[in-house]
Design a protein around this motif. Structure first.
Motif, mmCIF file in Angstrom:
data_model
loop_
_atom_site.group_PDB
_atom_site.id
_atom_site.type_symbol
_atom_site.label_atom_id
_atom_site.label_comp_id
_atom_site.label_asym_id
_atom_site.label_seq_id
_atom_site.Cartn_x
_atom_site.Cartn_y
_atom_site.Cartn_z
ATOM 1 N N VAL A 134 -5.868 54.899 -35.642
ATOM 2 C CA VAL A 134 -4.409 54.988 -35.692
ATOM 3 C C VAL A 134 -3.892 53.913 -36.638
ATOM 4 O O VAL A 134 -4.233 52.735 -36.497
ATOM 5 C CB VAL A 134 -3.780 54.798 -34.297
ATOM 6 C CG1 VAL A 134 -2.268 54.930 -34.366
ATOM 7 C CG2 VAL A 134 -4.359 55.807 -33.305
ATOM 8 N N SER A 135 -3.066 54.335 -37.612
ATOM 9 C CA SER A 135 -2.531 53.388 -38.583
ATOM 10 C C SER A 135 -1.043 53.637 -38.801
ATOM 11 O O SER A 135 -0.639 54.759 -39.101
ATOM 12 C CB SER A 135 -3.283 53.523 -39.916
ATOM 13 O OG SER A 135 -2.740 52.658 -40.897
ATOM 14 N N ARG A 136 -0.248 52.600 -38.608
ATOM 15 C CA ARG A 136 1.193 52.634 -38.893
ATOM 16 C C ARG A 136 1.910 53.765 -38.159
ATOM 17 O O ARG A 136 2.688 54.532 -38.740
ATOM 18 C CB ARG A 136 1.433 52.743 -40.400
ATOM 19 C CG ARG A 136 0.893 51.557 -41.190
ATOM 20 C CD ARG A 136 1.125 51.722 -42.677
ATOM 21 N NE ARG A 136 0.567 50.612 -43.416
ATOM 22 C CZ ARG A 136 1.214 49.476 -43.690
ATOM 23 N NH1 ARG A 136 2.468 49.334 -43.278
ATOM 24 N NH2 ARG A 136 0.629 48.509 -44.371
ATOM 25 N N CYS A 137 1.659 53.866 -36.872
ATOM 26 C CA CYS A 137 2.340 54.854 -36.042
ATOM 27 C C CYS A 137 3.270 54.149 -35.054
ATOM 28 O O CYS A 137 3.095 52.977 -34.745
ATOM 29 C CB CYS A 137 1.325 55.712 -35.278
ATOM 30 S SG CYS A 137 0.298 56.753 -36.356
ATOM 31 N N ARG A 138 4.236 54.917 -34.543
ATOM 32 C CA ARG A 138 5.202 54.312 -33.631
ATOM 33 C C ARG A 138 4.561 53.977 -32.283
ATOM 34 O O ARG A 138 4.763 52.879 -31.746
ATOM 35 C CB ARG A 138 6.398 55.239 -33.430
ATOM 36 C CG ARG A 138 7.501 54.596 -32.586
ATOM 37 C CD ARG A 138 8.733 55.480 -32.488
ATOM 38 N NE ARG A 138 8.507 56.641 -31.631
ATOM 39 C CZ ARG A 138 8.464 57.896 -32.060
ATOM 40 N NH1 ARG A 138 8.607 58.157 -33.345
ATOM 41 N NH2 ARG A 138 8.263 58.896 -31.230
ATOM 42 N N ALA A 145 -11.335 57.435 -24.309
ATOM 43 C CA ALA A 145 -11.763 57.421 -25.711
ATOM 44 C C ALA A 145 -12.973 56.507 -25.863
ATOM 45 O O ALA A 145 -13.133 55.540 -25.111
ATOM 46 C CB ALA A 145 -10.623 56.966 -26.613
ATOM 47 N N GLY A 146 -13.790 56.795 -26.853
ATOM 48 C CA GLY A 146 -14.952 55.954 -27.105
ATOM 49 C C GLY A 146 -14.589 54.708 -27.887
ATOM 50 O O GLY A 146 -14.278 53.668 -27.320
ATOM 51 N N LYS A 147 -14.581 54.823 -29.206
ATOM 52 C CA LYS A 147 -14.216 53.717 -30.088
ATOM 53 C C LYS A 147 -12.810 53.960 -30.626
ATOM 54 O O LYS A 147 -12.524 55.012 -31.187
ATOM 55 C CB LYS A 147 -15.209 53.606 -31.247
ATOM 56 C CG LYS A 147 -14.876 52.500 -32.228
ATOM 57 C CD LYS A 147 -15.867 52.471 -33.382
ATOM 58 C CE LYS A 147 -15.509 51.389 -34.390
ATOM 59 N NZ LYS A 147 -16.453 51.378 -35.532
ATOM 60 N N VAL A 148 -11.933 52.973 -30.471
ATOM 61 C CA VAL A 148 -10.538 53.099 -30.898
ATOM 62 C C VAL A 148 -10.201 51.962 -31.847
ATOM 63 O O VAL A 148 -10.452 50.786 -31.538
ATOM 64 C CB VAL A 148 -9.572 53.068 -29.693
ATOM 65 C CG1 VAL A 148 -8.132 53.268 -30.162
ATOM 66 C CG2 VAL A 148 -9.949 54.131 -28.672
ATOM 67 N N THR A 149 -9.629 52.314 -33.004
ATOM 68 C CA THR A 149 -9.164 51.320 -33.976
ATOM 69 C C THR A 149 -7.678 51.544 -34.216
ATOM 70 O O THR A 149 -7.259 52.647 -34.567
ATOM 71 C CB THR A 149 -9.924 51.451 -35.310
ATOM 72 O OG1 THR A 149 -11.327 51.335 -35.061
ATOM 73 C CG2 THR A 149 -9.490 50.365 -36.280
ATOM 74 N N VAL A 150 -6.879 50.496 -34.033
ATOM 75 C CA VAL A 150 -5.429 50.602 -34.149
ATOM 76 C C VAL A 150 -4.927 49.512 -35.087
ATOM 77 O O VAL A 150 -5.322 48.349 -34.974
ATOM 78 C CB VAL A 150 -4.733 50.460 -32.782
ATOM 79 C CG1 VAL A 150 -3.228 50.703 -32.921
ATOM 80 C CG2 VAL A 150 -5.338 51.412 -31.763
ATOM 81 N N GLU A 151 -4.041 49.902 -36.009
ATOM 82 C CA GLU A 151 -3.443 48.937 -36.934
ATOM 83 C C GLU A 151 -1.942 49.202 -37.061
ATOM 84 O O GLU A 151 -1.540 50.327 -37.338
ATOM 85 C CB GLU A 151 -4.095 49.026 -38.307
ATOM 86 C CG GLU A 151 -3.541 48.015 -39.308
ATOM 87 C CD GLU A 151 -4.190 48.122 -40.674
ATOM 88 O OE1 GLU A 151 -3.840 47.317 -41.551
ATOM 89 O OE2 GLU A 151 -5.039 49.010 -40.848
ATOM 90 N N ARG A 152 -1.159 48.179 -36.806
ATOM 91 C CA ARG A 152 0.300 48.246 -36.967
ATOM 92 C C ARG A 152 0.919 49.385 -36.157
ATOM 93 O O ARG A 152 1.581 50.277 -36.677
ATOM 94 C CB ARG A 152 0.678 48.388 -38.446
ATOM 95 C CG ARG A 152 0.313 47.169 -39.286
ATOM 96 C CD ARG A 152 0.788 47.330 -40.714
ATOM 97 N NE ARG A 152 0.416 46.196 -41.526
ATOM 98 C CZ ARG A 152 1.126 45.072 -41.651
ATOM 99 N NH1 ARG A 152 2.270 44.962 -40.988
ATOM 100 N NH2 ARG A 152 0.704 44.080 -42.413
#
Length: 255
Positions: A134-138, A145-152
């Motif tokens: 997930v990138s630049r979401c509200r 979930a297994g592996k989760v990567t979140v940015e901004r």
């Protein structure tokens, strides 16, 4: 909504085929896998990689081709892989364990897919994916979930998973993850996590985590955790009831 496939059927032929299959509603349209060598094996592949897509409340089945919304579109880029672009509201299910990419969508959700990626979307939701990006979401809501990567991401709420990496989130609410690493997040709440690492986060509330570590956080409250080693931070051990009452109030910026 226009429906475009890679086959050579006319609109009348498609209508006749759908009528022969006994479809009662025009809002549920099964797209056919058509090719010069289409046969039993191709039909099996088509069924295995069939997606159920709900665009602006209208449900369709698709295993190849493109669904056009107003605005935006859904495209099967290869068997089991799908992209959704510029849609106001879209839900994608199935696909035989493939990958789904959402770009510039409003409300976007993925259910039962192998991997899901969201880029510059509004409210996002994913359930049961092995890998999530997930990138630049509200906002993000993720379960199992297994592996989760979140940015901004402004608001991230995650329940049950293996590995989480989050950077520059305004608020991260995490429960029952094996390993969590958060950096430059304003408000963090972590509960029942195996290990929690926080770097340069403003306010951290951790309860019932195995190990809490990190560096340069402004305030860290811990309750019922195993080892705690956060350097250059104000660390406070509080009662679990007190921590839960603090979590109902969002951290206020002092800058």
């Amino acid at each position: 909504m226009d429906l475009i496939t890679k086959g050579r059927f006319t609109p009348q032929q498609l209508t006749n085929q759908n009528n022969q299959k006994g479809m009662a509603s025009p809002h549920h349209i099964a797209m056919e896998l058509v090719g010069p060598k289409a046969g039993g094996s191709s039909s099996a592949v088509a069924v295995h990689h069939m997606f159920v897509v709900v665009v602006d409340g209208v449900e369709s089945d698709i295993h190849e081709g493109t669904l056009h919304g107003s605005p935006g579109k859904v495209t099967v880029t290869s068997p089991g892989n799908l992209s959704a672009d510029g849609l106001r509201s879209v839900v994608v299910r199935g696909g035989g364990g493939g990958a789904v990419v959402f770009t510039l969508c409003g409300d976007a959700a993925a259910e039962g897919v192998e991997s899901a990626s969201f880029v510059q979307c509004g409210a996002t939701r994913v359930d049961g994916a092995r890998e999530v990006s997930v990138s630049r979401c509200r906002s993000l809501e993720a379960e199992q979930a297994g592996k989760v990567t979140v940015e901004r991401c402004r608001e991230a709420r995650l329940r049950g998973g293996g590995l989480l990496r989050a950077t520059r989130c305004r608020r991260a609410d995490v429960e029952s993850f094996g390993e969590v690493r958060l950096a430059r997040c304003k408000g963090v709440r972590a509960d029942w996590c195996g290990s929690l690492e926080v770097q340069m986060c403003r306010a951290v509330d951790a309860s019932r985590c195995g190990a809490v570590s990190g560096d340069r956080c402004r305030r860290v409250n811990v309750a019922g955790c195993g080892s705690v080693a956060v350097t250059h931070a104000v660390v406070k051990t509080v009662e679990e009831e007190q921590l839960q009452s603090q979590q109902t109030v969002s951290p206020q910026s002092s800058e």
